[in-house]
Scaffold this active site. Structure first.
Site, mmCIF file in Angstrom:
data_model
loop_
_atom_site.group_PDB
_atom_site.id
_atom_site.type_symbol
_atom_site.label_atom_id
_atom_site.label_comp_id
_atom_site.label_asym_id
_atom_site.label_seq_id
_atom_site.Cartn_x
_atom_site.Cartn_y
_atom_site.Cartn_z
ATOM 1 N N CYS A 1 -38.834 -85.101 64.522
ATOM 2 C CA CYS A 1 -39.506 -83.816 65.550
ATOM 3 C C CYS A 1 -38.321 -83.640 66.529
ATOM 4 O O CYS A 1 -38.087 -84.429 67.417
ATOM 5 C CB CYS A 1 -40.811 -84.330 66.460
ATOM 6 S SG CYS A 1 -41.171 -83.387 67.526
ATOM 7 N N CYS B 1 -41.066 -75.616 67.127
ATOM 8 C CA CYS B 1 -40.843 -76.737 66.237
ATOM 9 C C CYS B 1 -39.328 -76.736 66.272
ATOM 10 O O CYS B 1 -38.505 -75.810 65.775
ATOM 11 C CB CYS B 1 -41.395 -76.470 64.815
ATOM 12 S SG CYS B 1 -41.019 -77.884 63.723
HETATM 13 N N1 LIG Z 1 -45.305 -81.417 62.118
HETATM 14 C C1 LIG Z 1 -44.043 -82.118 61.757
HETATM 15 C C2 LIG Z 1 -43.216 -83.024 62.652
HETATM 16 C C3 LIG Z 1 -43.221 -82.374 64.075
HETATM 17 C C4 LIG Z 1 -42.076 -81.477 64.063
HETATM 18 C C5 LIG Z 1 -41.749 -81.081 65.645
HETATM 19 N N2 LIG Z 1 -42.724 -80.284 66.389
HETATM 20 C C6 LIG Z 1 -40.308 -80.506 65.957
HETATM 21 O O1 LIG Z 1 -40.211 -80.044 66.982
HETATM 22 O O2 LIG Z 1 -39.633 -80.861 65.111
HETATM 23 C C7 LIG Z 1 -44.100 -82.674 60.408
HETATM 24 O O3 LIG Z 1 -45.118 -83.218 59.836
HETATM 25 O O4 LIG Z 1 -42.968 -82.829 59.726
#
Ligand SMILES: N[C@@H](CCC[C@H](N)C(=O)O)C(=O)O
Length: 315
Positions: A87, A226
């Site tokens: 993340c 993200c």
């Molecule tokens: N939902 C993603 C993991 C989280 C990603 C995040 N919000 C970021 O900032 O990179 C997954 O399941 O791969």
């Protein structure tokens, strides 16, 4: 149980300090903690533990590449309780927390993640705000694929940033068109290409070294940012522009981050905010673990009502 709430460009997290990894971080506890009505509300949970403690307790089966037992490790969970490899916004908030909580006095250190070691540089830090640069490691463009979202089929590039992404950069999309999209329903995607689910980014073409991006995250839903997604978006937008290397500002609903890609290796720079700390009610927290042990007790209705089909099986 103490907690801190933080966000990176409004991708928000509950941080739980648990250096010896004694906490029973069940799916139900994570889901309820992240529920915006029944809990504190967040896109994910960041457990702060040493990599060695997580290994000893069987939460990690091996130390990921480049991670030492003494390193602080970001044990990341999505809002639906699933585990993810990485993340990018979480690493910035995690690194800021380590500094603010006095767990390190360094400006440069390594954060462990399931995708491997992520070296960070913490700049301009105080207890509330920081800027953090994360070495995001290798970015691998995989095969092209497509997904259906808001009634349209989007074609893009698979991008592996430690976790799986499909980044789509349609030539005809501008910021207004992107803002008008409805991302309330999960995308339909090719499960043979993404057997463990996918994070889907819709991205405008690069103009003056800036792109705009929205994301539908695996295990969460639409989020306001993200970090790994911005790296995937930058890699796909550079490719659409006939480039492999370069620096792009990625504007997401929650703010701006800067992604630099050189020779298939990325860095991500952006803000972190730590906005509150407090204590969870011990009886509430204990009750959440009980619910996991009671048959037929899953009456809870997660706010992020993700269909199980796009939840990862486990890492
Ligand atoms: N939902 C993603 C993991 C989280 C990603 C995040 N919000 C970021 O900032 O990179 C997954 O399941 O791969």
């Amino acid at each position: 149980m103490a907690f801190t709430k933080g966000h990176g460009t409004q991708n928000d997290f509950v941080v739980l300090e648990d250096r010896d990894a004694h906490l029973d971080l069940t799916e139900n506890r994570v889901r309820t903690l992240c529920d915006r009505r029944a809990g504190l509300g967040a896109d994910g949970v960041l457990r702060v533990a040493t990599a060695g403690a997580l290994l000893e307790r069987g939460i990690l089966s091996a130390l990921p590449d480049g991670v030492a037992a003494a390193d602080w490790f970001m044990d990341y969970r999505n809002a639906d309780g699933s585990v993810a490899e990485m993340c990018g916004n979480g690493v910035r908030v995690f690194a800021h927390y380590l500094r603010a909580a006095g767990l390190t006095g360094e400006s440069r250190f390594v954060v462990g993640s399931r995708a491997g070691a992520r070296p960070v540089i913490v700049h301009d830090v105080d207890d509330t705000d920081a800027q953090v640069t994360v070495d995001m490691g290798p970015v691998r463009l995989t095969e092209s694929s497509s997904a259906v979202l808001d009634g349209r089929r989007w074609t893009g590039t698979g991008v592996d940033v430690g976790n799986p992404h499909l980044a789509c950069v349609p030539a005809d999309l501008d910021a207004a068109g992107l803002a008008a999209l409805d991302l309330t329903r999960p995308p339909e995607y090719d499960h043979t290409v993404f057997p463990h689910g996918v994070n889907l980014e819709i991205v405008t073409p690069a103009r003056e070294n800036r792109v705009h991006m929205r994301v539908f995250e695996r295990g969460v839903g639409e989020t306001r940012s993200c970090g790994t997604g911005t790296v995937a978006a930058a890699a796909a937008a550079l490719r659409a522009d006939g480039r492999t290397d370069g620096e792009l500002t990625v504007t997401v609903p929650g703010g701006d981050v800067v992604v630099r890609i050189d020779d298939g290796h990325a860095t991500l720079r952006g803000p972190s905010v730590l906005l509150a700390s407090g204590t969870l009610s011990p009886s509430w927290w204990a009750g959440l673990a009980e619910a996991d042990r009671t048959p037929h007790a899953s009456q809870e209705m997660p706010v992020h009502s993700a269909p199980r089909s796009w939840i990862m099986d486990g890492v």
